[in-house]
Design an enzyme around this catalytic site. Structure first.
Site, short mmCIF file in Angstrom:
data_model
loop_
_atom_site.label_atom_id
_atom_site.label_comp_id
_atom_site.label_asym_id
_atom_site.label_seq_id
_atom_site.Cartn_x
_atom_site.Cartn_y
_atom_site.Cartn_z
N ASP A 134 5.58 26.42 -6.88
CA ASP A 134 5.53 25.68 -5.61
C ASP A 134 4.15 25.82 -4.96
OD1 ASP A 134 8.00 24.64 -5.80
OD2 ASP A 134 8.83 25.59 -4.01
N ASP A 137 9.16 30.59 -9.69
CA ASP A 137 9.69 29.79 -8.59
C ASP A 137 8.63 29.69 -7.48
OD1 ASP A 137 11.40 28.46 -6.95
OD2 ASP A 137 12.84 30.09 -6.68
N TYR A 190 17.67 36.05 -10.84
CA TYR A 190 18.64 35.09 -10.31
C TYR A 190 19.97 35.15 -11.07
CZ TYR A 190 14.71 32.97 -7.79
OH TYR A 190 13.62 32.75 -6.97
N ASP A 230 1.16 39.08 -7.65
CA ASP A 230 0.56 38.95 -6.32
C ASP A 230 -0.90 38.49 -6.43
OD1 ASP A 230 0.18 41.40 -7.57
OD2 ASP A 230 0.00 42.54 -5.71
N LYS A 288 4.75 41.94 -12.87
CA LYS A 288 4.37 43.06 -12.01
C LYS A 288 4.59 44.34 -12.82
CE LYS A 288 4.01 43.31 -7.83
NZ LYS A 288 2.80 43.64 -7.02
#
Ligand code: NAD
Length: 370
Positions: A255, A251, A143, A227, A194
């Site tokens: 959630d 992020d 970001y 994942d 990852k």
């Protein structure tokens, strides 16, 4: 406590002031019954600050936040300010607080009260008693990395670019928060990236492993690809204690974990900065929910997310673990006794207002403290 701690309250917009009123009543209870005295100052952030000062956060308020031992925030924004230019939207106030206070570690607990386990979209037995925390890196990664932007290529095609970038120190400081946190909980950290496809993930894994070996071998460390972590969170969420991950994966995963609990009105959060020479960290505590314009001003909002954020403040800024436990227990008991705001209402329960929920929490604190 030897000296009064400075607390800045920024109630914000919409339901922010309503839930914060209940927080103040609970703070008064702790002052009266447990001699926990805070110097509390109120100020404006978000839409209400725009209305008064023409900007979502003034330099004076920012300076107060920098000096405070902790900042407690309600929520910002609402339809009234939706069409303002991006630079002065209410959310900019919150972003400035996070940036100037250098709050690099975002703690998002996902706790399921047994009495609310049925509200989850997962099977009750998978989530009953769930208590995990996701530590998300908040100031680095894709970001913020450069180069970034949208460019037009010689052949006329357009290309969007963002860059995932992490340095050793950025990884180590957030991993340290996760390990310290795990020591106060179930002593397990799962580090998520990852590394199979991203060099920044390889570095993340190496640095977390090094830090673990050097300083935190009493904590169990595991690694997981992001994942797989998303799958595991909905398959068997109770396998986790503390998850530490980068900004982007955090992020999404926080959630996802939040939804395991069934209601936005129950979710607290903390954002922490680096410790200073005295070990004091800048810290901002806030509920995960927004300003809920649909129910604002009607005494309908659930104040528990904000109250549970206060409990996090007790625990993480002031090392008042027993006060945090007491407040969390009061919330659990009140919900188990069937007192519910509309968002967590279920058959056979008593529907209560924001104020009545505050009343019940205070009564339960009285009862528990006897
Ligand atoms: P929201 O969280 O405000 O509301 C989503 C839904 O959940 C609504 O139906 C609302 O009534 C309900 N809800 C939320 N909190 C509740 C509570 N404590 N008790 C009972 N019900 C609750 O999200 P939204 O509708 O997407 O956003 C509304 C405004 O809030 C927007 O202006 C948005 O930008 C802002 N927002 C601010 C923050 C923040 O300050 N951190 C976070 C998210 C959204």
């Amino acid at each position: 406590m030897p000296t009064n701690k400075k607390l800045l309250i920024l109630a914000g917009d919409g339901i922010g002031p309503e839930v914060m009123t209940q927080v103040k009543r609970v703070l008064d209870w702790f002052a009266k019954n447990q001699a926990l005295k805070f110097d509390v100052e109120d100020d404006l952030v978000g839409g209400c600050a725009i209305d008064k000062h023409g900007m979502p956060l003034t330099d004076e308020t920012m300076a107060k936040a920098m000096k405070a031992d902790a900042v407690l925030l309600g929520a910002v924004g609402g339809p009234k300010w939706d069409n303002l230019p991006f630079e002065i939207k209410p959310e900019r106030g919150l972003l400035r607080l996070r940036k100037d206070m250098e709050l690099f570690a975002n703690l998002r607990p996902a706790i399921v009260f047994d009495a609310l386990a049925e509200a989850s979209s997962l099977k009750t037995e998978l989530v009953a008693g769930l208590d995990i925390v996701i530590v998300r890196e908040l100031t680095g990664g894709v970001y913020f990395g450069s180069p970034r932007g949208i460019e037009t290529l010689p052949n006329g095609e357009r290309r969007g670019i963002n860059t995932q970038v992490y340095t050793t120190s950025e990884i180590v400081r957030v991993a340290r928060v996760a390990f310290e946190l795990a020591r106060k909980r179930g002593r397990k950290v799962c580090s998520v990236e990852k590394a199979n496809v991203m060099e920044s993930g390889v570095l993340w894994r190496e640095e977390v492993t090094k830090l673990h070996k050097a300083e935190y071998s009493d904590v169990e460390l595991s690694h997981m690809y992001a994942d797989n972590c998303a799958m595991q969170l909905v398959r068997q969420p109770k396998q986790f204690d503390v998850i530490v991950t980068d900004n982007l994966f955090g992020d999404l995963l926080s959630d996802c974990a939040a939804m395991l609990t069934g209601s936005l009105g129950m979710l607290p959060s903390a954002s922490l900065g680096a410790p200073d020479a005295n070990g004091r960290r800048k810290a901002l505590y806030e509920p995960v929910h927004g300003t809920a314009p649909d129910i604002a001003g009607k005494d309908l909002a659930n104040p528990l997310a904000c109250l549970l954020s206060l409990a996090m403040m007790f625990r993480y800024s002031f090392d008042l673990g027993s006060s945090a436990d007491l407040l969390e227990q009061a919330a659990k008991n009140v919900v188990a006794a069937g007192f519910r705001t509309g968002d967590i209402m279920a058959a056979g329960c008593t529907k209560v207002s924001t104020t009545r929920m505050g009343d019940e929490i205070l009564k339960e604190l009285d009862r528990l403290a006897k």
